[in-house]
Design a protein around this motif. Structure first.
Motif, PDB file in Angstrom:
ATOM      1  N   HIS A   1      50.430  49.734  37.403  1.00 20.76           N
ATOM      2  CA  HIS A   1      51.768  49.172  37.610  1.00 20.76           C
ATOM      3  C   HIS A   1      51.765  47.655  37.484  1.00 20.76           C
ATOM      4  CE1 HIS A   1      55.267  48.046  40.319  1.00 20.76           C
ATOM      5  NE2 HIS A   1      55.823  48.693  39.325  1.00 20.76           N
ATOM      6  N   SER A   2      50.686  47.024  37.913  1.00 23.60           N
ATOM      7  CA  SER A   2      50.585  45.567  37.775  1.00 23.60           C
ATOM      8  C   SER A   2      50.536  45.158  36.307  1.00 23.60           C
ATOM      9  CB  SER A   2      49.332  45.051  38.492  1.00 23.60           C
ATOM     10  OG  SER A   2      49.425  45.250  39.884  1.00 23.60           O
ATOM     11  N   PHE A   3      49.919  45.972  35.468  1.00 24.26           N
ATOM     12  CA  PHE A   3      49.877  45.664  34.040  1.00 24.26           C
ATOM     13  C   PHE A   3      51.246  45.826  33.390  1.00 24.26           C
ATOM     14  CE2 PHE A   3      45.202  47.083  34.141  1.00 24.26           C
ATOM     15  CZ  PHE A   3      44.764  45.771  34.252  1.00 24.26           C
ATOM     16  N   SER A   4      51.967  46.889  33.754  1.00 23.11           N
ATOM     17  CA  SER A   4      53.242  47.176  33.080  1.00 23.11           C
ATOM     18  C   SER A   4      54.437  46.563  33.802  1.00 23.11           C
ATOM     19  CB  SER A   4      53.439  48.694  32.975  1.00 23.11           C
ATOM     20  OG  SER A   4      53.474  49.278  34.262  1.00 23.11           O
ATOM     21  N   LYS A   5      54.410  46.595  35.144  1.00 24.45           N
ATOM     22  CA  LYS A   5      55.491  46.079  35.980  1.00 24.45           C
ATOM     23  C   LYS A   5      56.833  46.608  35.476  1.00 24.45           C
ATOM     24  CE  LYS A   5      56.065  43.364  39.597  1.00 24.45           C
ATOM     25  NZ  LYS A   5      55.438  43.654  40.875  1.00 24.45           N
ATOM     26  N   ASN A   6      57.843  45.734  35.337  1.00 29.08           N
ATOM     27  CA  ASN A   6      59.145  46.153  34.817  1.00 29.08           C
ATOM     28  C   ASN A   6      59.249  45.965  33.313  1.00 29.08           C
ATOM     29  OD1 ASN A   6      59.936  46.593  37.479  1.00 29.08           O
ATOM     30  ND2 ASN A   6      60.676  44.505  37.710  1.00 29.08           N
ATOM     31  N   TYR A   7      58.165  45.550  32.683  1.00 36.62           N
ATOM     32  CA  TYR A   7      58.272  45.113  31.292  1.00 36.62           C
ATOM     33  C   TYR A   7      57.579  46.051  30.315  1.00 36.62           C
ATOM     34  CZ  TYR A   7      58.979  41.086  34.292  1.00 36.62           C
ATOM     35  OH  TYR A   7      59.397  40.268  35.297  1.00 36.62           O
ATOM     36  N   GLY A   8      56.935  47.077  30.807  1.00 38.77           N
ATOM     37  CA  GLY A   8      56.239  48.005  29.931  1.00 38.77           C
ATOM     38  C   GLY A   8      56.301  49.408  30.487  1.00 38.77           C
TER      39      GLY A   8
ATOM     40  N   SER B   1      44.551  34.138  41.899  1.00 38.41           N
ATOM     41  CA  SER B   1      43.281  34.504  41.256  1.00 38.41           C
ATOM     42  C   SER B   1      43.190  33.809  39.901  1.00 38.41           C
ATOM     43  CB  SER B   1      43.195  36.023  41.070  1.00 38.41           C
ATOM     44  OG  SER B   1      43.223  36.682  42.311  1.00 38.41           O
ATOM     45  N   LYS B   2      42.104  33.096  39.686  1.00 40.48           N
ATOM     46  CA  LYS B   2      41.909  32.341  38.442  1.00 40.48           C
ATOM     47  C   LYS B   2      40.946  33.085  37.522  1.00 40.48           C
ATOM     48  CE  LYS B   2      44.420  29.160  40.302  1.00 40.48           C
ATOM     49  NZ  LYS B   2      45.841  29.029  39.899  1.00 40.48           N
ATOM     50  N   LEU B   3      41.157  32.886  36.239  1.00 35.45           N
ATOM     51  CA  LEU B   3      40.300  33.538  35.250  1.00 35.45           C
ATOM     52  C   LEU B   3      38.991  32.777  35.062  1.00 35.45           C
ATOM     53  CD1 LEU B   3      42.646  34.646  32.299  1.00 35.45           C
ATOM     54  CD2 LEU B   3      41.684  36.047  34.118  1.00 35.45           C
ATOM     55  N   ARG B   4      37.898  33.545  35.018  1.00 39.65           N
ATOM     56  CA  ARG B   4      36.608  33.008  34.577  1.00 39.65           C
ATOM     57  C   ARG B   4      36.130  33.873  33.419  1.00 39.65           C
ATOM     58  NH1 ARG B   4      31.983  31.973  38.786  1.00 39.65           N
ATOM     59  NH2 ARG B   4      32.280  34.213  39.196  1.00 39.65           N
ATOM     60  N   ILE B   5      35.732  33.235  32.350  1.00 35.74           N
ATOM     61  CA  ILE B   5      35.335  33.962  31.149  1.00 35.74           C
ATOM     62  C   ILE B   5      33.818  33.924  30.994  1.00 35.74           C
ATOM     63  CG2 ILE B   5      35.686  34.196  28.660  1.00 35.74           C
ATOM     64  CD1 ILE B   5      38.239  34.528  30.274  1.00 35.74           C
ATOM     65  N   PHE B   6      33.239  35.085  30.747  1.00 35.44           N
ATOM     66  CA  PHE B   6      31.809  35.204  30.452  1.00 35.44           C
ATOM     67  C   PHE B   6      31.677  35.820  29.060  1.00 35.44           C
ATOM     68  CE2 PHE B   6      32.134  35.121  34.997  1.00 35.44           C
ATOM     69  CZ  PHE B   6      30.994  34.448  35.440  1.00 35.44           C
ATOM     70  N   ILE B   7      30.875  35.149  28.201  1.00 33.19           N
ATOM     71  CA  ILE B   7      30.684  35.659  26.836  1.00 33.19           C
ATOM     72  C   ILE B   7      29.190  35.732  26.530  1.00 33.19           C
ATOM     73  CG2 ILE B   7      32.893  34.779  25.997  1.00 33.19           C
ATOM     74  CD1 ILE B   7      31.322  32.448  24.731  1.00 33.19           C
ATOM     75  N   ALA B   8      28.883  36.575  25.591  1.00 30.61           N
ATOM     76  CA  ALA B   8      27.495  36.684  25.134  1.00 30.61           C
ATOM     77  C   ALA B   8      27.245  35.629  24.059  1.00 30.61           C
ATOM     78  CB  ALA B   8      27.225  38.075  24.581  1.00 30.61           C
TER      79      ALA B   8
ATOM     80  N   THR C   1      47.302  37.679  35.995  1.00 29.14           N
ATOM     81  CA  THR C   1      47.493  36.348  36.600  1.00 29.14           C
ATOM     82  C   THR C   1      48.950  35.915  36.589  1.00 29.14           C
ATOM     83  OG1 THR C   1      47.042  35.225  34.485  1.00 29.14           O
ATOM     84  CG2 THR C   1      45.167  35.623  35.953  1.00 29.14           C
ATOM     85  N   THR C   2      49.797  36.577  35.793  1.00 34.61           N
ATOM     86  CA  THR C   2      51.227  36.240  35.784  1.00 34.61           C
ATOM     87  C   THR C   2      51.989  36.971  36.888  1.00 34.61           C
ATOM     88  OG1 THR C   2      51.804  37.997  34.214  1.00 34.61           O
ATOM     89  CG2 THR C   2      51.121  35.877  33.290  1.00 34.61           C
ATOM     90  N   ARG C   3      51.364  37.919  37.561  1.00 33.17           N
ATOM     91  CA  ARG C   3      52.021  38.667  38.631  1.00 33.17           C
ATOM     92  C   ARG C   3      51.906  37.907  39.952  1.00 33.17           C
ATOM     93  NH1 ARG C   3      54.139  40.884  34.480  1.00 33.17           N
ATOM     94  NH2 ARG C   3      53.160  42.780  33.659  1.00 33.17           N
ATOM     95  N   LYS C   4      52.906  38.076  40.782  1.00 32.44           N
ATOM     96  CA  LYS C   4      52.958  37.342  42.039  1.00 32.44           C
ATOM     97  C   LYS C   4      51.764  37.658  42.940  1.00 32.44           C
ATOM     98  CE  LYS C   4      57.055  37.001  43.723  1.00 32.44           C
ATOM     99  NZ  LYS C   4      58.327  37.311  44.407  1.00 32.44           N
TER     100      LYS C   4
ATOM    101  N   ALA D   1      40.653  50.583  50.769  1.00 29.35           N
ATOM    102  CA  ALA D   1      40.365  50.216  49.381  1.00 29.35           C
ATOM    103  C   ALA D   1      41.478  50.671  48.453  1.00 29.35           C
ATOM    104  CB  ALA D   1      39.036  50.827  48.942  1.00 29.35           C
ATOM    105  N   SER D   2      42.086  51.827  48.739  1.00 30.34           N
ATOM    106  CA  SER D   2      43.155  52.359  47.889  1.00 30.34           C
ATOM    107  C   SER D   2      44.394  51.479  47.918  1.00 30.34           C
ATOM    108  CB  SER D   2      43.516  53.782  48.332  1.00 30.34           C
ATOM    109  OG  SER D   2      42.420  54.651  48.163  1.00 30.34           O
ATOM    110  N   ALA D   3      44.577  50.767  49.022  1.00 30.50           N
ATOM    111  CA  ALA D   3      45.750  49.887  49.133  1.00 30.50           C
ATOM    112  C   ALA D   3      45.439  48.464  48.701  1.00 30.50           C
ATOM    113  CB  ALA D   3      46.251  49.888  50.573  1.00 30.50           C
ATOM    114  N   GLN D   4      44.250  48.247  48.146  1.00 32.61           N
ATOM    115  CA  GLN D   4      43.798  46.884  47.831  1.00 32.61           C
ATOM    116  C   GLN D   4      44.699  46.194  46.814  1.00 32.61           C
ATOM    117  OE1 GLN D   4      39.667  46.660  46.881  1.00 32.61           O
ATOM    118  NE2 GLN D   4      39.806  44.689  45.840  1.00 32.61           N
ATOM    119  N   PHE D   5      45.151  46.931  45.797  1.00 31.38           N
ATOM    120  CA  PHE D   5      45.922  46.310  44.722  1.00 31.38           C
ATOM    121  C   PHE D   5      47.424  46.300  45.011  1.00 31.38           C
ATOM    122  CE2 PHE D   5      42.201  48.104  42.257  1.00 31.38           C
ATOM    123  CZ  PHE D   5      41.527  46.897  42.237  1.00 31.38           C
ATOM    124  N   LYS D   6      47.794  46.841  46.160  1.00 32.84           N
ATOM    125  CA  LYS D   6      49.209  46.846  46.514  1.00 32.84           C
ATOM    126  C   LYS D   6      49.610  45.562  47.224  1.00 32.84           C
ATOM    127  CE  LYS D   6      52.707  49.795  48.659  1.00 32.84           C
ATOM    128  NZ  LYS D   6      52.964  50.988  49.488  1.00 32.84           N
ATOM    129  N   LYS D   7      48.634  44.922  47.856  1.00 35.87           N
ATOM    130  CA  LYS D   7      48.945  43.719  48.623  1.00 35.87           C
ATOM    131  C   LYS D   7      48.573  42.474  47.827  1.00 35.87           C
ATOM    132  CE  LYS D   7      44.516  44.335  50.994  1.00 35.87           C
ATOM    133  NZ  LYS D   7      43.875  44.681  52.249  1.00 35.87           N
TER     134      LYS D   7
END
Length: 1050
Positions: A663-670, A899-906, A891-894, A858-864
């Motif tokens: 739901h966080s990925f799609s929200k109201n827009y997908g 939470s900030k992005l950190r990128i790891f590449i090979a 990161t665009t969700r409230k 843990a199941s409610a972790q992404f709801k808050k």
């Protein structure tokens, strides 16, 4: 279980009512719980002669055949809780289609659900609801009330002034324009009220059932309030006339203001007594007032033919004269008046057209009465206004002195504004210099002086004010009661109760009385009047818009019996009402809109649990189809890509963490689909699936998850998922990303279960889906907790739950079996199903309770809301950008904004800085911000994990090795392990790096490794995924479909 049930059977020529025993025995088959049919059991054959069978008359349904099918009957189409007849339930499709089973008689006694005023009630006029209740026809119920409400004090007090200011040319325009607005509204109302059964509630009922509770609830409240305040306005108008008479005769009690209050309060008490006495008494009072009013109107016409006296002539009143008529044709606006201001003063007189509709619940046949009575009332009153105004315009000049000595001498030339009076021998030229007291413009008592008998006009004024006040006093409680019955505003439900055979809203009468008295005592009615007029106009505007909206939606359910309407004419009527609101008073119009919008938002937020099949739903559906078709004609573009998630959650409540993240990925827009596969024979699983459809969608709506629930029935889980992957969605609105949970128990599951799980990933790649897999250390499946909550508790004498026996499917490869230590389980494998006998004594052990507590947390972790931290993205392989896009969307969700992005590449050894700069440049082009970029260029134990699944064929001779491969093709061969040793070691090393760098991240996102079909065994692939994500924070494995979902072009 046996019970007694009363039913009735309607046949073509047979109507029988009887008592019978109802047997409930479904034998595992689908049974309509409302279906009852002892009479529909198989016909009994007589043993005496085998060629004859006994067929009871009650079995004969159509064409003389004994069939479960029923003839069309109105009882099948009634709402639940119909107050005009019992609802019958036709046989369900399953009962006609499935293997024959014994069922009972088809009708049911209405269970009362939805009765007593709930939105599901119907009220067919053909069947009286209560014996002895007073019901009115179209004349007494609609025509008389509308005429009395439209004929107001305007007719006797202000009409002459309006035609004096505007002239009879523009005066006709004022009246005709008002009639046009009310006639269009009447046509729209006629169309709406003939599109089905009309209950009580008038304008509120029509608007709410057409546009929905949001519009109906907002307009219903202000319309009821407007009628309550209108009572005060009309009563004050009556009181002012009475006090003026008292003043003329020197009989003032206290002073003018307090006398008006005293007379007004006494009048309201008398009107309340008439209303509470019952509709019959109120109707008799209305007839009496109508007779007085008609006599007063006739008195005006008669007075214009009586020869006038010298005194009347000095006051500008003559007999019919063409010169006076022509002189009064052009407008003569004075004191800042204009056409619009004059129109604003007259139009409230035309706002009584809903008086009949407001008591729709007390009409014998509202569908016929409201159109006929309302439109005829508009015609009669419009002609009356025009007739009286034109008669006065042809007999009375605009200005007169009232001095009988102002006579013109013979031979004087008559010119100027008073030329008509001059030619008739009177000199009123002084009125051009100073204001005179008589004439159309100057005196409000012109009608009294023109009439044949002046006191009759005073009586007519009394009648007009009292009849309008009485109509409003009845309308306000009736509309308010209907609004309260629907429970739109729960705090007002107290006023829904009715009393007596007519269900009189006594509490509403008392409330209306209090409001009326309050405004009589403290209200500034001159300030309130334009607001009340705008409230009525807002109702008219919404009635017109309701008709337009329902026609525009082209719903098959829009079939009005009244055909003389046009959707565009209704829209014009709505726009005219809105314009007139601003013409009358711009600030009152703005205030009306503001109040209506606030009430609309309140009802919208509260979301009342009603479904009236409004045109708003129909238009939403039409818009959705139209937009979907428009999208299908446009090629997808990378800039408009958005993840459309198909989440394999099982039941909507089963894996909340997976659903919340999707739901966080799609929200109201997908698009977000939460999907469930029911495994087993269709005949057994179909009923469970159908029962869960509405239940799961309702749970999604209540918990504010913007997702759709979808389910399929298949013989095995992989086939069901394959069906979902291929058939879900519509046009361009199809899922493009599969989201699934990690199979934690793969090492203890059967080989078929693991092959099914990995096979789903292969299918997703085959259908070019992006694939997302979520792993959490605590697990995802909370189905055992949900089932425990829903399980009915029937304790025995020891306080233990009685043993429960149920059938469960063995082939549920998608379900992760949880070990429940508090449940003693014995499985007896019987072919395709297992009988599970469970008994529960007391609460679960502390260890199990602690595990469940951690799982729920843990199941409610992404709801808050997520705490400050990082989302670590290990973008190791280019998959088109999905591995980078999904965390950016988070990161665009409230909830994830901290939470900030950190990128790891090979990277390659020796060029880490260069790889870092290249990735930084790429992210800048993508306009994606990150706090840090890390390059991993340092790319130990898997043997224990995969040992049970290895074949060890190298230690055997060639023939034995080949035989082992054929017997156990799913095991990991030494050859395979050697070929993929490097890739295997990579997963081990990556886990070590993840442990080292991302152990404290809020979420880890890693590129998912791909297993080539028929090259990497399923268990080896599961081992890769397991060792890669082991002992980490919540981890997402993502693999796009290798088509670009990011672009840096504009």
């Amino acid at each position: 279980m046996q019970g007694i049930k009363v039913g009735h059977l309607r046949q073509t020529d047979l109507h029988t009512t009887f008592l019978m025993e109802r047997l409930k025995s479904n034998g595992g088959e689908h049974v309509n719980p409302a279906y009852d049919s002892n009479l529909d059991e198989p016909p009994v054959y007589e043993e005496a002669n085998g060629d004859h069978r006994t067929v009871r008359p009650s079995v004969i349904s159509a064409f003389g055949h004994d069939t479960l099918d029923r003839l069309p009957n109105i009882d099948f189409y009634r709402n639940a809780g119909s107050v005009s007849g019992h609802r019958a339930v036709r046989p369900s499709l399953q009962e006609l289609h499935e293997v024959f089973q014994k069922v009972s008689e088809y009708t049911v006694e209405d269970d009362g659900e939805g009765s007593d005023g709930t939105p599901s009630d119907d009220l067919e006029s053909a069947v009286p609801t209560d014996k002895g209740a007073v019901k009115f026809g179209w004349i007494r119920g609609v025509l008389v009330r509308c005429m009395l409400n439209i004929w107001g004090v305007m007719l006797f007090i202000r009409l002459s002034w309006i035609f004096g200011q505007a002239g009879w040319g523009l005066g006709i325009v004022v009246i005709v324009l008002s009639c046009v607005v009310t006639t269009i509204t009447g046509l729209s109302m006629s169309a709406i009220c003939t599109n089905g059964v009309v209950r009580g509630g008038g304008a509120y009922y029509l608007i709410s059932r057409s546009l929905g509770p949001e519009f109906g609830g907002s307009i219903g409240l202000i319309f009821a309030f407007a009628n309550a305040v209108a009572v005060a306005m009309y009563v004050v108008g009556f009181a002012e006339t009475v006090v003026e008479l008292l003043k003329e005769h020197g009989a003032i009690m206290v002073d003018v203001i307090n006398d008006i209050r005293i007379v007004g309060c006494i009048t309201v008490v008398l009107l309340l007594a008439i209303s509470v006495a019952g509709m019959e008494w109120e109707a008799k009072a209305q007839i009496l007032l109508l007779i007085i009013l008609l006599v007063a109107i006739v008195n005006v016409f008669v007075g214009t033919f009586i020869p006038v006296t010298t005194d009347k002539k000095s006051k500008g009143i003559f007999n019919y004269n063409s010169k006076i008529f022509l002189e009064n044709f052009p407008p003569d606006f004075r004191e800042g008046e204009s056409f619009f201001s004059v129109f604003a003063i007259f139009f409230p007189a035309a706002t009584g057209i809903l008086a009949g509709a407001n008591i729709s619940g007390d009409l014998r046949d509202p569908q016929a009465a409201i159109p006929k009575g309302t439109l005829l009332a508009i015609l009669i009153t419009g002609v009356t206004y025009l007739g009286v105004a034109l008669c006065v315009s042809a007999t009375v000049v605009r200005d007169a002195t009232g001095n009988i000595t102002d006579i013109i001498s013979a031979g004087v030339e008559c010119t100027g504004p008073a030329a008509a009076a001059c030619e008739l021998g009177y000199n009123f030229s002084s009125c051009a210099v100073e204001k005179c007291d008589f004439g159309l413009i100057n005196n409000n008592q012109v009608m009294t002086m023109v009439s044949g008998f002046g006191p009759l006009i005073i009586a007519g004024t009394f009648s007009a004010t009292l009849s309008s006040a009485l109509a409003s006093l009845v309308s306000a409680p009736k509309v308010f009661q209907a609004l309260c019955k629907d429970n739109i505003y729960t705090i007002l439900h107290f006023f829904a109760k009715g009393y007596g055979k007519n269900n009189e809203p006594i509490r509403g009468y008392v409330l209306t009385f209090i409001i009326s008295v309050a405004f009589i005592l403290i209200g500034d009615l001159n300030m309130i009047a334009p607001i009340i007029s705008n409230f009525f106009l807002a109702s008219y505007a919404l009635i017109n818009f309701s008709c337009f909206h329902a026609s525009y939606a082209k719903s098959p359910g829009w079939r009005p019996g009244y055909k003389y309407y046009n959707m565009w004419l209704s829209l014009l009527g709505a726009l005219l009402c809105c314009v007139v609101m601003f013409v009358i008073n711009w600030w009152a119009a703005l205030l009306t809109y503001a109040i209506e919008i606030l009430l609309y938002i309140y009802v919208k937020v509260k979301k009342p649990d009603v479904n009236w099949g409004s045109s708003t739903q129909a238009v939403t559906f039409v818009s959705a189809v139209s937009n979907a078709l428009s999208l299908s004609g446009v090629e997808d573009h990378v800039k408009n890509f958005r993840p459309q998630i198909l989440a394999l959650t099982g039941s909507a409540r089963t894996r909340p963490a997976l659903l919340d993240l999707a739901h966080s990925f799609s929200k109201n827009y997908g698009l977000c689909l939460t999907c469930e596969v029911f495994v087993g024979p269709r005949s057994e699983a179909l009923e469970e699936m159908n029962a869960g459809m509405e239940k799961n969608q309702l749970w999604l709506r209540k918990t504010k998850r913007k997702a759709f629930y979808a389910a399929v029935v298949c013989e095995n889980f992989r086939e069901g998922t394959e069906s979902l992957l291929q058939a879900s969605g519509l046009g361009r609105m199809k899922p493009n990303t599969l989201m699934i949970g990690f199979k934690r128990d793969w090492r203890t599951s059967s080989s078929e279960s693991v092959q099914c799980h990995v096979g789903i990933l292969h299918d997703a790649f085959d259908f070019e889906y992006g694939t997302v897999m979520l792993r959490m250390n605590e697990g995802l499946d909370v189905s055992h907790i949900v089932e425990a909550e829903e399980q009915p508790f029937n304790p025995d004498s020891r306080g233990c739950l009685q043993p429960l026996t149920r059938s469960v499917s063995v082939s549920t490869a998608h379900k992760h079996t949880q070990t429940r230590t508090h449940t003693h389980t014995t499985e007896l494998h019987l072919g395709r199903t297992a009988m599970v006998i469970m008994s529960v004594c007391g609460p679960p052990p502390p260890q199990v309770a602690k595990m469940n507590e951690r799982l729920l947390e843990a199941s409610a972790q992404f709801k808050k809301k997520q705490s400050k931290g990082t989302i670590d993205v290990w973008w190791l392989f280019d998959d088109g950008g999905l591995t980078l896009l999904l965390p950016y969307i988070l990161t665009t969700r409230k909830k994830w904004k901290d939470s900030k992005l950190r990128i790891f590449i090979a990277g390659q050894p020796g060029r880490s800085e260069l790889d870092k700069q290249e990735m930084k440049s790429l992210l800048q082009k993508f306009r994606i911000n990150c706090t840090d970029i890390n390059v991993i260029d340092d790319i130990h134990k898997l043997e224990d994990m995969i040992e049970p699944f290895r074949l060890h064929e190298d230690s055997k001779d060639r023939a034995a090795a080949e035989a082992m491969k054929k017997e156990q093709p799913w095991k990991i061969t030494d050859e395979e392990l050697g070929i993929f040793e490097e890739k295997t070691n990579l997963q081990v090393r990556l886990n070590e790096l993840l442990q080292e760098n991302s152990k404290s991240a809020n979420l880890i996102i890693v590129s998912m490794p791909i297993a080539r079909k028929e090259s990497v065994s399923d268990f080896l692939y599961m081992a890769w995924l397991d060792i890669l994500t082991k002992d980490l924070p919540p981890t997402l494995l993502i693999r796009g479909n290798h088509k670009s979902v990011l672009t840096f072009y504009s």
